[in-house]
Design a protein around this motif. Structure first.
Motif, short mmCIF file in Angstrom:
data_model
loop_
_atom_site.label_atom_id
_atom_site.label_comp_id
_atom_site.label_asym_id
_atom_site.label_seq_id
_atom_site.Cartn_x
_atom_site.Cartn_y
_atom_site.Cartn_z
N LYS A 37 0.83 -1.21 0.00
CA LYS A 37 0.00 0.00 0.00
C LYS A 37 0.86 1.25 0.00
O LYS A 37 0.51 2.26 -0.63
CB LYS A 37 -0.91 0.00 1.23
N PHE A 38 2.01 1.17 0.69
CA PHE A 38 2.89 2.34 0.79
C PHE A 38 4.10 2.25 -0.14
O PHE A 38 5.10 2.92 0.06
CB PHE A 38 3.33 2.53 2.24
N GLY A 39 3.98 1.38 -1.16
CA GLY A 39 4.91 1.47 -2.27
C GLY A 39 6.03 0.47 -2.42
O GLY A 39 6.77 0.50 -3.40
N LYS A 40 6.19 -0.48 -1.47
CA LYS A 40 7.29 -1.44 -1.58
C LYS A 40 6.82 -2.84 -1.18
O LYS A 40 5.91 -3.00 -0.37
CB LYS A 40 8.46 -1.04 -0.66
N ALA A 41 7.50 -3.84 -1.73
CA ALA A 41 7.23 -5.23 -1.34
C ALA A 41 8.05 -5.59 -0.11
O ALA A 41 9.18 -5.10 0.06
CB ALA A 41 7.55 -6.17 -2.49
N LEU A 42 7.52 -6.43 0.74
CA LEU A 42 8.25 -6.91 1.91
C LEU A 42 9.36 -7.85 1.44
O LEU A 42 9.10 -8.83 0.74
CB LEU A 42 7.30 -7.65 2.85
N THR A 43 10.59 -7.56 1.81
CA THR A 43 11.73 -8.39 1.38
C THR A 43 11.97 -9.53 2.37
O THR A 43 11.60 -9.43 3.54
CB THR A 43 13.00 -7.54 1.30
N PRO A 44 12.60 -10.62 1.92
CA PRO A 44 12.94 -11.72 2.84
C PRO A 44 13.82 -11.25 3.99
O PRO A 44 13.68 -11.73 5.12
CB PRO A 44 13.68 -12.71 1.94
N GLU A 45 14.71 -10.31 3.73
CA GLU A 45 15.61 -9.81 4.78
C GLU A 45 14.82 -9.10 5.87
O GLU A 45 15.05 -9.30 7.06
CB GLU A 45 16.64 -8.85 4.17
N ALA A 46 13.87 -8.26 5.45
CA ALA A 46 13.04 -7.55 6.43
C ALA A 46 12.14 -8.54 7.16
O ALA A 46 11.93 -8.42 8.37
CB ALA A 46 12.19 -6.49 5.74
N ARG A 47 11.63 -9.54 6.46
CA ARG A 47 10.73 -10.52 7.07
C ARG A 47 11.42 -11.24 8.22
O ARG A 47 10.81 -11.45 9.28
CB ARG A 47 10.30 -11.54 5.99
N ILE A 48 12.66 -11.62 8.05
CA ILE A 48 13.41 -12.31 9.11
C ILE A 48 13.59 -11.40 10.32
O ILE A 48 13.46 -11.84 11.47
CB ILE A 48 14.76 -12.80 8.58
N LYS A 49 13.86 -10.12 10.08
CA LYS A 49 14.05 -9.18 11.18
C LYS A 49 12.77 -8.98 12.00
O LYS A 49 12.82 -8.64 13.18
CB LYS A 49 14.54 -7.83 10.65
N LEU A 50 11.63 -9.18 11.35
CA LEU A 50 10.35 -8.99 12.04
C LEU A 50 10.07 -10.10 13.06
O LEU A 50 9.37 -9.87 14.04
CB LEU A 50 9.20 -8.96 11.03
N LEU A 51 10.59 -11.29 12.81
CA LEU A 51 10.27 -12.45 13.64
C LEU A 51 10.66 -12.22 15.09
O LEU A 51 11.81 -11.95 15.41
CB LEU A 51 10.96 -13.71 13.11
N GLY A 52 9.68 -12.33 15.98
CA GLY A 52 9.96 -12.18 17.40
C GLY A 52 9.99 -10.75 17.89
O GLY A 52 10.15 -10.51 19.09
N SER A 53 9.86 -9.78 16.99
CA SER A 53 9.88 -8.37 17.40
C SER A 53 8.50 -7.94 17.89
O SER A 53 7.49 -8.53 17.54
CB SER A 53 10.30 -7.48 16.22
N THR A 54 8.47 -6.87 18.69
CA THR A 54 7.19 -6.33 19.11
C THR A 54 6.46 -5.74 17.91
O THR A 54 7.05 -5.48 16.86
CB THR A 54 7.38 -5.22 20.16
N GLU A 55 5.18 -5.52 18.08
CA GLU A 55 4.38 -4.98 16.97
C GLU A 55 4.94 -3.66 16.45
O GLU A 55 5.16 -3.50 15.24
CB GLU A 55 2.94 -4.77 17.45
N ARG A 56 5.18 -2.72 17.34
CA ARG A 56 5.65 -1.41 16.90
C ARG A 56 7.05 -1.50 16.29
O ARG A 56 7.33 -0.87 15.27
CB ARG A 56 5.63 -0.40 18.03
N ARG A 57 7.92 -2.30 16.90
CA ARG A 57 9.27 -2.45 16.36
C ARG A 57 9.21 -3.06 14.96
O ARG A 57 9.95 -2.65 14.06
CB ARG A 57 10.11 -3.32 17.28
N SER A 58 8.32 -4.02 14.75
CA SER A 58 8.16 -4.63 13.43
C SER A 58 7.72 -3.60 12.40
O SER A 58 8.22 -3.57 11.26
CB SER A 58 7.14 -5.77 13.49
N CYS A 59 6.78 -2.75 12.79
CA CYS A 59 6.30 -1.71 11.88
C CYS A 59 7.41 -0.70 11.58
O CYS A 59 7.55 -0.23 10.44
CB CYS A 59 5.08 -1.01 12.48
N GLU A 60 8.23 -0.39 12.58
CA GLU A 60 9.36 0.52 12.37
C GLU A 60 10.35 -0.07 11.37
O GLU A 60 10.89 0.63 10.51
CB GLU A 60 10.07 0.79 13.70
N ILE A 61 10.61 -1.37 11.49
CA ILE A 61 11.53 -2.05 10.56
C ILE A 61 11.02 -1.92 9.13
O ILE A 61 11.78 -1.58 8.21
CB ILE A 61 11.70 -3.53 10.95
N CYS A 62 9.74 -2.17 8.92
CA CYS A 62 9.17 -2.07 7.58
C CYS A 62 9.31 -0.65 7.03
O CYS A 62 9.76 -0.46 5.90
CB CYS A 62 7.70 -2.48 7.60
#
Length: 228
Positions: A37-62
């Motif tokens: 929606k905001f212009g980019k596809a979720l990359t595998p690298e970012a996906r791995i960083k999201l695992l186990g992170s808090t909701e807000r931290r995951s959103c910040e990573i994206c």
């Protein structure tokens, strides 16, 4: 893969997302949709960083890693709306319910240590209350200042048992590298049930790594074995 330094434990701490509940496939689709929606596809690298992170931290990573055309608050708002629509019907991961019931029936103190916040936990567990009431307590991401890979949530979870559990007597069951690192930093042993994206290097950090909770043998850690 196993560590030769396995030691007996008395308490077990479970992660929730992707470990007890099959939420990761839902989260991946939600993150992907909001990123697009905001212009980019979720990359595998970012996906791995999201695992186990808090909701807000995951959103910040994206937002930050993908340089999305939105604020973190805008991303969080869309992420929460989609998640709340899709998470109530989530199922258990293979072997999860059986293991939880087995440990509880054999008087092994168990708890949940999840990066999810209070509202998210309520939504995901609402159809599984019979099982989640078997846990002594649920420690949530909103209960701590630092999310995984900080050891804070595991140390807090251990302290809430009655009497409190010493870290060296605790076994953490995790699926994400952030959780594994947090448990190790807390001085605890870790069983890892990694997804397909997790590298061999990250798997090797756990005490043992298995493909599914259906493969877990409690007796390896001095816990009561399954009867069948």
């Amino acid at each position: 893969m196993a560590n030769s330094n396995i030691k007996p434990v008395t308490h077990v701490l479970f992660d929730m997302d992707g470990l007890l509940l099959n939420t990761e496939i839902i989260y991946e689709k939600v993150f992907q949709e909001v990123c697009l929606k905001f212009g980019k596809a979720l990359t595998p690298e970012a996906r791995i960083k999201l695992l186990g992170s808090t909701e807000r931290r995951s959103c910040e990573i994206c937002v930050n890693d993908l340089k999305l055309n939105c604020t973190v608050d805008e991303f969080v708002k869309d992420f929460r709306e989609l998640s709340q629509q899709r998470l109530p019907n989530v199922d258990f991961m293979p072997g999860a319910e059986r293991l939880v019931r087995h440990l509880h029936a054999n008087n092994v103190p168990i708890c949940v240590a999840t990066s999810s916040g209070e509202e998210s936990v309520k939504i995901k567990t609402q159809n599984h209350q019979e099982v989640f009431k078997l846990f002594h307590h649920i420690t949530k991401g909103t209960d701590v200042k630092e999310g995984k890979p900080s050891p804070e949530i595991f140390l807090l979870a251990a302290s809430l048992f009655e009497p409190k559990a010493e870290p060296l007597n605790c076994l953490v069951v995790e699926d994400a590298p952030n959780g594994v690192q947090g448990a190790i930093s807390a001085g605890m042993q870790v069983v890892m049930v990694p997804g397909s994206l997790i590298s061999e290097e990250n798997r090797s950090k756990a005490t043992i790594a298995i493909k599914s909770l259906e493969e877990f043998k409690p007796e390896l850690f001095g816990l009561p074995s399954f009867k069948n």
